[in-house]
Design a protein around this motif. Structure first.
Motif, PDB file in Angstrom:
ATOM      1  N   ILE A  59    -116.141  15.942  29.402  1.00 45.52           N
ATOM      2  CA  ILE A  59    -114.956  15.554  30.166  1.00 45.52           C
ATOM      3  C   ILE A  59    -115.328  14.522  31.224  1.00 45.52           C
ATOM      4  CG2 ILE A  59    -113.208  16.368  31.783  1.00 45.52           C
ATOM      5  CD1 ILE A  59    -112.567  17.194  28.990  1.00 45.52           C
ATOM      6  N   ARG A  60    -116.461  14.723  31.896  1.00 49.23           N
ATOM      7  CA  ARG A  60    -116.876  13.768  32.923  1.00 49.23           C
ATOM      8  C   ARG A  60    -117.153  12.398  32.317  1.00 49.23           C
ATOM      9  NH1 ARG A  60    -118.207  13.501  37.984  1.00 49.23           N
ATOM     10  NH2 ARG A  60    -117.835  15.726  38.277  1.00 49.23           N
ATOM     11  N   GLN A  86    -111.993  22.079  51.361  1.00 43.46           N
ATOM     12  CA  GLN A  86    -111.340  22.822  52.433  1.00 43.46           C
ATOM     13  C   GLN A  86    -110.525  21.898  53.335  1.00 43.46           C
ATOM     14  OE1 GLN A  86    -111.319  26.410  53.123  1.00 43.46           O
ATOM     15  NE2 GLN A  86    -111.757  26.153  50.942  1.00 43.46           N
ATOM     16  N   ARG A  87    -109.704  21.062  52.705  1.00 42.51           N
ATOM     17  CA  ARG A  87    -108.834  20.180  53.472  1.00 42.51           C
ATOM     18  C   ARG A  87    -107.618  19.820  52.625  1.00 42.51           C
ATOM     19  NH1 ARG A  87    -109.375  14.446  52.681  1.00 42.51           N
ATOM     20  NH2 ARG A  87    -110.813  13.923  50.986  1.00 42.51           N
ATOM     21  N   TRP A  88    -106.601  19.275  53.304  1.00 44.92           N
ATOM     22  CA  TRP A  88    -105.380  18.883  52.618  1.00 44.92           C
ATOM     23  C   TRP A  88    -105.515  17.457  52.103  1.00 44.92           C
ATOM     24  CZ3 TRP A  88    -101.405  22.239  51.716  1.00 44.92           C
ATOM     25  CH2 TRP A  88    -101.452  23.453  52.417  1.00 44.92           C
ATOM     26  N   ILE A  89    -105.100  17.256  50.858  1.00 42.83           N
ATOM     27  CA  ILE A  89    -105.191  15.948  50.219  1.00 42.83           C
ATOM     28  C   ILE A  89    -103.776  15.404  50.026  1.00 42.83           C
ATOM     29  CG2 ILE A  89    -105.982  14.682  48.192  1.00 42.83           C
ATOM     30  CD1 ILE A  89    -108.242  15.874  49.769  1.00 42.83           C
ATOM     31  N   SER A  90    -103.532  14.186  50.478  1.00 37.78           N
ATOM     32  CA  SER A  90    -102.197  13.606  50.317  1.00 37.78           C
ATOM     33  C   SER A  90    -102.212  12.334  49.480  1.00 37.78           C
ATOM     34  CB  SER A  90    -101.581  13.301  51.687  1.00 37.78           C
ATOM     35  OG  SER A  90    -102.391  12.379  52.395  1.00 37.78           O
ATOM     36  N   ASP A  91    -103.382  11.769  49.218  1.00 39.00           N
ATOM     37  CA  ASP A  91    -103.481  10.553  48.417  1.00 39.00           C
ATOM     38  C   ASP A  91    -104.530  10.738  47.329  1.00 39.00           C
ATOM     39  OD1 ASP A  91    -101.796   8.448  49.957  1.00 39.00           O
ATOM     40  OD2 ASP A  91    -103.011   9.411  51.498  1.00 39.00           O
ATOM     41  N   ALA A  92    -104.249  10.173  46.171  1.00 38.94           N
ATOM     42  CA  ALA A  92    -105.184  10.258  45.051  1.00 38.94           C
ATOM     43  C   ALA A  92    -104.856   9.143  44.068  1.00 38.94           C
ATOM     44  CB  ALA A  92    -105.092  11.624  44.373  1.00 38.94           C
ATOM     45  N   GLN A  93    -105.580   9.101  42.960  1.00 36.14           N
ATOM     46  CA  GLN A  93    -105.321   8.154  41.887  1.00 36.14           C
ATOM     47  C   GLN A  93    -105.283   8.916  40.571  1.00 36.14           C
ATOM     48  OE1 GLN A  93    -108.707   5.468  42.645  1.00 36.14           O
ATOM     49  NE2 GLN A  93    -107.236   3.857  43.126  1.00 36.14           N
ATOM     50  N   ILE A 114    -105.249  13.499  31.057  1.00 38.53           N
ATOM     51  CA  ILE A 114    -104.759  12.941  32.318  1.00 38.53           C
ATOM     52  C   ILE A 114    -105.728  13.342  33.423  1.00 38.53           C
ATOM     53  CG2 ILE A 114    -102.894  13.003  34.008  1.00 38.53           C
ATOM     54  CD1 ILE A 114    -100.943  13.405  31.734  1.00 38.53           C
ATOM     55  N   VAL A 115    -106.190  12.355  34.162  1.00 32.53           N
ATOM     56  CA  VAL A 115    -107.228  12.590  35.164  1.00 32.53           C
ATOM     57  C   VAL A 115    -106.710  12.189  36.547  1.00 32.53           C
ATOM     58  CG1 VAL A 115    -109.604  12.126  35.848  1.00 32.53           C
ATOM     59  CG2 VAL A 115    -108.969  12.063  33.416  1.00 32.53           C
ATOM     60  N   ARG A 116    -106.925  13.067  37.489  1.00 31.63           N
ATOM     61  CA  ARG A 116    -106.647  12.760  38.898  1.00 31.63           C
ATOM     62  C   ARG A 116    -107.981  12.717  39.625  1.00 31.63           C
ATOM     63  NH1 ARG A 116    -105.547  16.726  42.870  1.00 31.63           N
ATOM     64  NH2 ARG A 116    -105.098  18.166  41.160  1.00 31.63           N
ATOM     65  N   ARG A 117    -108.198  11.672  40.396  1.00 37.16           N
ATOM     66  CA  ARG A 117    -109.460  11.583  41.123  1.00 37.16           C
ATOM     67  C   ARG A 117    -109.211  11.438  42.622  1.00 37.16           C
ATOM     68  NH1 ARG A 117    -112.223   5.620  39.841  1.00 37.16           N
ATOM     69  NH2 ARG A 117    -110.770   4.347  41.056  1.00 37.16           N
ATOM     70  N   ILE A 118    -110.084  12.065  43.389  1.00 40.88           N
ATOM     71  CA  ILE A 118    -110.014  12.042  44.844  1.00 40.88           C
ATOM     72  C   ILE A 118    -111.363  11.569  45.363  1.00 40.88           C
ATOM     73  CG2 ILE A 118    -109.658  13.422  46.932  1.00 40.88           C
ATOM     74  CD1 ILE A 118    -108.111  15.400  45.136  1.00 40.88           C
ATOM     75  N   ARG A 119    -111.331  10.609  46.222  1.00 39.98           N
ATOM     76  CA  ARG A 119    -112.586  10.061  46.737  1.00 39.98           C
ATOM     77  C   ARG A 119    -113.273  11.066  47.656  1.00 39.98           C
ATOM     78  NH1 ARG A 119    -113.496   3.878  48.780  1.00 39.98           N
ATOM     79  NH2 ARG A 119    -115.669   4.073  49.457  1.00 39.98           N
ATOM     80  N   ARG A 120    -114.559  11.211  47.467  1.00 36.38           N
ATOM     81  CA  ARG A 120    -115.339  12.109  48.325  1.00 36.38           C
ATOM     82  C   ARG A 120    -115.586  11.437  49.670  1.00 36.38           C
ATOM     83  NH1 ARG A 120    -117.905  16.388  45.739  1.00 36.38           N
ATOM     84  NH2 ARG A 120    -117.980  16.306  43.463  1.00 36.38           N
ATOM     85  N   ASP A 121    -115.302  12.155  50.740  1.00 36.83           N
ATOM     86  CA  ASP A 121    -115.556  11.635  52.081  1.00 36.83           C
ATOM     87  C   ASP A 121    -116.958  12.028  52.531  1.00 36.83           C
ATOM     88  OD1 ASP A 121    -113.072  10.496  52.275  1.00 36.83           O
ATOM     89  OD2 ASP A 121    -112.156  12.279  53.161  1.00 36.83           O
ATOM     90  N   TYR A 136    -116.298  10.220  43.316  1.00 32.47           N
ATOM     91  CA  TYR A 136    -114.997  10.870  43.215  1.00 32.47           C
ATOM     92  C   TYR A 136    -115.132  12.282  42.660  1.00 32.47           C
ATOM     93  CZ  TYR A 136    -113.120   6.109  43.669  1.00 32.47           C
ATOM     94  OH  TYR A 136    -112.821   4.846  44.106  1.00 32.47           O
ATOM     95  N   ARG A 137    -114.148  13.093  42.993  1.00 33.06           N
ATOM     96  CA  ARG A 137    -113.980  14.391  42.361  1.00 33.06           C
ATOM     97  C   ARG A 137    -112.851  14.260  41.356  1.00 33.06           C
ATOM     98  NH1 ARG A 137    -111.966  18.182  44.820  1.00 33.06           N
ATOM     99  NH2 ARG A 137    -112.919  19.825  43.601  1.00 33.06           N
TER     100      ARG A 137
END
Length: 262
Positions: A59-60, A86-93, A114-121, A136-137
């Protein structure tokens, strides 16, 4: 557990249709149900499936193969809580590709991934010195949904809001039910729902970070507060801690509650 999931899904589909459901039925399931039997059951019953996948090596690889120009920015109408960070996410791709699940077996299925990715801070990152290659996660969904990319991703993510509410309640008053009597537990559940709604309302009135905080955080910061009550000149004074980091939030809540309706 996915044990017995196929028969449960078949029964649910039969019940839905017997109740008059004539539109498109999409079976939404978590990663525990990403199995051959679940997807095969959906196909045999002529319904669509939308199943969260585990992010394994295959999958990765599929996620990494999606080019940068295919990703679409989205903003959640309501933030989604990320358990890992452990935080709220409001933006992604989001993006999609074609993927064959269970390849090499007689149960191989080719459908949309379908893939959603969130940038790692990176909390140690110095402003102005951004990383050269962002990481990204990924959150992947295997589906044959006929809807558009944005619709299919949003529909699959929809139950996550309810799941978060359930998690908040289980972390609080629904950690256990107090009685063996149904009526007593029914009353307890009603009180738990009222308390949850009031706590979330308090967070929104407090504004700032509290507006999106979980109920347990709101209780810790602005409800379960150490204070001293003093009586002076026939008035009650509440002495709160000095240098309290949540003073502004408490003031916002107090002002909003004391405001005259109009």
């Amino acid at each position: 557990s996915a044990r017995g999931a196929a028969s449960m899904i078949a029964e649910a589909i039969t019940t839905a249709r017997s109740c008059g459901a004539s539109g498109e039925i999409v079976v939404r399931a978590d990663s525990a149900f990403y199995t051959k039997t679940v997807i095969t059951t959906c196909w045999r019953r002529d319904v669509r499936f939308s199943v969260t996948t585990r992010i394994d090596a295959k999958i990765r690889t599929a996620c990494d193969s999606i080019s940068d120009d295919q990703w679409l920015d989205i903003k959640y109408p309501r933030a989604v809580f990320d358990e890992d960070q452990q935080r709220w996410i409001s933006d992604a791709q989001i993006a999609e590709t074609v993927y064959t699940a269970f390849a090499g077996t007689r149960h191989a299925v080719t459908a949309r991934l379908i893939v959603r990715r969130i940038r790692r801070d990176d909390p140690t990152q110095i402003p102005g010195q951004e990383e050269l290659v962002p990481t990204y996660r990924y959150h992947a969904v295997f589906t044959d949904s006929p809807f558009t990319l944005v619709q299919a991703e949003s529909q699959h993510r929809g139950p996550a809001i309810i799941e978060q509410v359930n998690a908040d309640l289980i972390a609080g008053p629904l950690a256990h039910l107090p009685s063996r009597r149904f009526s007593a537990n029914d009353a307890w559940l009603t009180c738990a729902a009222i308390a949850h709604n009031l706590t979330r309302t308090a967070g929104h009135l407090a504004a700032g970070p509290q507006a999106g905080a979980r109920p347990a955080t709101i209780r810790t910061r602005i409800i379960n507060v150490a204070a001293r009550i003093a009586h002076r000149a026939r008035t009650i004074h509440l002495h709160l801690p000095e240098h309290w980091p949540w003073q502004t939030a408490f003031d916002n809540l107090f002002t909003a509650v004391q405001a005259t309706p109009g």
